[in-house]
Design a protein around this motif. Sequence first.
Motif, PDB file in Angstrom:
ATOM      1  N   VAL A 180      42.661  38.830  37.024  1.00 19.54           N
ATOM      2  CA  VAL A 180      41.980  37.984  36.041  1.00 19.54           C
ATOM      3  C   VAL A 180      42.190  38.512  34.619  1.00 19.54           C
ATOM      4  O   VAL A 180      42.628  37.778  33.729  1.00 19.54           O
ATOM      5  CB  VAL A 180      40.472  37.881  36.374  1.00 19.54           C
ATOM      6  CG1 VAL A 180      39.693  37.210  35.249  1.00 19.54           C
ATOM      7  CG2 VAL A 180      40.273  37.114  37.682  1.00 19.54           C
ATOM      8  N   ASP A 181      41.878  39.798  34.395  1.00 17.65           N
ATOM      9  CA  ASP A 181      41.867  40.337  33.032  1.00 17.65           C
ATOM     10  C   ASP A 181      43.243  40.635  32.458  1.00 17.65           C
ATOM     11  O   ASP A 181      43.416  40.614  31.240  1.00 17.65           O
ATOM     12  CB  ASP A 181      41.013  41.607  32.977  1.00 17.65           C
ATOM     13  CG  ASP A 181      39.542  41.331  33.230  1.00 17.65           C
ATOM     14  OD1 ASP A 181      39.135  40.153  33.219  1.00 17.65           O
ATOM     15  OD2 ASP A 181      38.793  42.307  33.451  1.00 17.65           O
ATOM     16  N   GLY A 229      45.727  36.920  33.937  1.00 14.64           N
ATOM     17  CA  GLY A 229      45.233  35.620  33.478  1.00 14.64           C
ATOM     18  C   GLY A 229      44.920  34.644  34.593  1.00 14.64           C
ATOM     19  O   GLY A 229      44.868  33.431  34.376  1.00 14.64           O
ATOM     20  N   CYS A 230      44.705  35.135  35.797  1.00 17.39           N
ATOM     21  CA  CYS A 230      44.356  34.275  36.925  1.00 17.39           C
ATOM     22  C   CYS A 230      42.868  33.931  36.871  1.00 17.39           C
ATOM     23  O   CYS A 230      42.123  34.464  36.058  1.00 17.39           O
ATOM     24  CB  CYS A 230      44.681  34.981  38.244  1.00 17.39           C
ATOM     25  SG  CYS A 230      46.405  35.517  38.388  1.00 17.39           S
ATOM     26  N   GLU A 231      42.455  33.048  37.754  1.00 15.25           N
ATOM     27  CA  GLU A 231      41.057  32.630  37.831  1.00 15.25           C
ATOM     28  C   GLU A 231      40.523  32.946  39.223  1.00 15.25           C
ATOM     29  O   GLU A 231      41.127  32.580  40.226  1.00 15.25           O
ATOM     30  CB  GLU A 231      40.960  31.125  37.567  1.00 15.25           C
ATOM     31  CG  GLU A 231      39.566  30.575  37.620  1.00 15.25           C
ATOM     32  CD  GLU A 231      39.501  29.072  37.380  1.00 15.25           C
ATOM     33  OE1 GLU A 231      38.386  28.525  37.461  1.00 15.25           O
ATOM     34  OE2 GLU A 231      40.559  28.447  37.142  1.00 15.25           O
ATOM     35  N   SER A 232      39.378  33.626  39.271  1.00 21.03           N
ATOM     36  CA  SER A 232      38.734  33.933  40.543  1.00 21.03           C
ATOM     37  C   SER A 232      37.807  32.787  40.912  1.00 21.03           C
ATOM     38  O   SER A 232      37.039  32.317  40.077  1.00 21.03           O
ATOM     39  CB  SER A 232      37.938  35.237  40.409  1.00 21.03           C
ATOM     40  OG  SER A 232      37.221  35.501  41.592  1.00 21.03           O
ATOM     41  N   PHE A 233      37.871  32.332  42.167  1.00 22.46           N
ATOM     42  CA  PHE A 233      37.071  31.194  42.603  1.00 22.46           C
ATOM     43  C   PHE A 233      35.827  31.624  43.360  1.00 22.46           C
ATOM     44  O   PHE A 233      34.724  31.415  42.913  1.00 22.46           O
ATOM     45  CB  PHE A 233      37.922  30.233  43.445  1.00 22.46           C
ATOM     46  CG  PHE A 233      38.756  29.307  42.597  1.00 22.46           C
ATOM     47  CD1 PHE A 233      38.391  27.991  42.437  1.00 22.46           C
ATOM     48  CD2 PHE A 233      39.885  29.764  41.946  1.00 22.46           C
ATOM     49  CE1 PHE A 233      39.134  27.129  41.637  1.00 22.46           C
ATOM     50  CE2 PHE A 233      40.639  28.927  41.157  1.00 22.46           C
ATOM     51  CZ  PHE A 233      40.269  27.608  40.996  1.00 22.46           C
ATOM     52  N   VAL A 252      41.827  33.487  44.579  1.00 24.36           N
ATOM     53  CA  VAL A 252      42.243  33.570  43.180  1.00 24.36           C
ATOM     54  C   VAL A 252      43.383  32.579  42.973  1.00 24.36           C
ATOM     55  O   VAL A 252      44.242  32.429  43.846  1.00 24.36           O
ATOM     56  CB  VAL A 252      42.729  35.012  42.853  1.00 24.36           C
ATOM     57  CG1 VAL A 252      43.269  35.114  41.445  1.00 24.36           C
ATOM     58  CG2 VAL A 252      41.615  36.019  43.071  1.00 24.36           C
ATOM     59  N   LYS A 253      43.404  31.911  41.826  1.00 26.21           N
ATOM     60  CA  LYS A 253      44.507  31.004  41.493  1.00 26.21           C
ATOM     61  C   LYS A 253      45.146  31.466  40.193  1.00 26.21           C
ATOM     62  O   LYS A 253      44.454  31.789  39.233  1.00 26.21           O
ATOM     63  CB  LYS A 253      44.006  29.572  41.343  1.00 26.21           C
ATOM     64  CG  LYS A 253      45.149  28.575  41.135  1.00 26.21           C
ATOM     65  CD  LYS A 253      44.646  27.148  41.241  1.00 26.21           C
ATOM     66  CE  LYS A 253      45.774  26.149  41.163  1.00 26.21           C
ATOM     67  NZ  LYS A 253      46.410  26.069  39.866  1.00 26.21           N
ATOM     68  N   CYS A 254      46.468  31.492  40.194  1.00 24.84           N
ATOM     69  CA  CYS A 254      47.221  31.971  39.036  1.00 24.84           C
ATOM     70  C   CYS A 254      48.068  30.833  38.481  1.00 24.84           C
ATOM     71  O   CYS A 254      49.180  30.579  38.980  1.00 24.84           O
ATOM     72  CB  CYS A 254      48.094  33.154  39.421  1.00 24.84           C
ATOM     73  SG  CYS A 254      47.159  34.538  40.120  1.00 24.84           S
TER      74      CYS A 254
END
Length: 196
Positions: free
Chosen positions: A48-49, A52-56, A88-90
């Motif tokens: 994430v940090d 730049g991915c997003e944790s769901f 996680v989605k990237c």
Amino acid sequence: MKPKALILAAALAMSTPFAATAEMPGMRGTQHIGITVPNVDEAVEFLVDVMGCESFFSFGPFGPFDDDWMTKNLNVNPRAVINVITMVKCGNGPALEVFQYSSPDQDPSPPKNSDIGGYHIAFYVDDIHAATQYLKDNGVRVLEEPHPLTGTGLEGMEWVYFLSPWGMQMEIVSAPNGILDEEQNNRAFWSPKSDS
């Protein structure tokens, strides 16, 4: 056939693209990639940090079970436990299913690409040189500098490997003008920068 002719025939066969002949009902593409890490919180923080991915969401634990459910369903030690899984989605690509296992026979060393079962994840970036510098600025170990892929169907692409904090091999790639195979064969190799 003479030995040289056999070698040439084998080389030509290996360089010829194969069209899909299997017909798995309803198969559309890659939905997620599962990776096992030593610490889910630290891995997700990096993804994430830095990436730049997003944790769901997270779920688990699973196990320990008294029977061999883990072996029958996941091909792991029957006493293995999945402590937690985080999705996680990237960007525009398949999700990552990030596992943290504990198991009596766990090998803490990630496989190398040369090991059977070795793997890596490649992330597409628009500017590989800017992305490489960004990784270095964030303390990520980058292996060498970006390289062009010449003399292959991926000509037009540049790549460089880097290591995650837990030692997993990862890669960034970029092909802003496309790749040779797409141009020569009028077909699209899937890319996260488009709907192809």
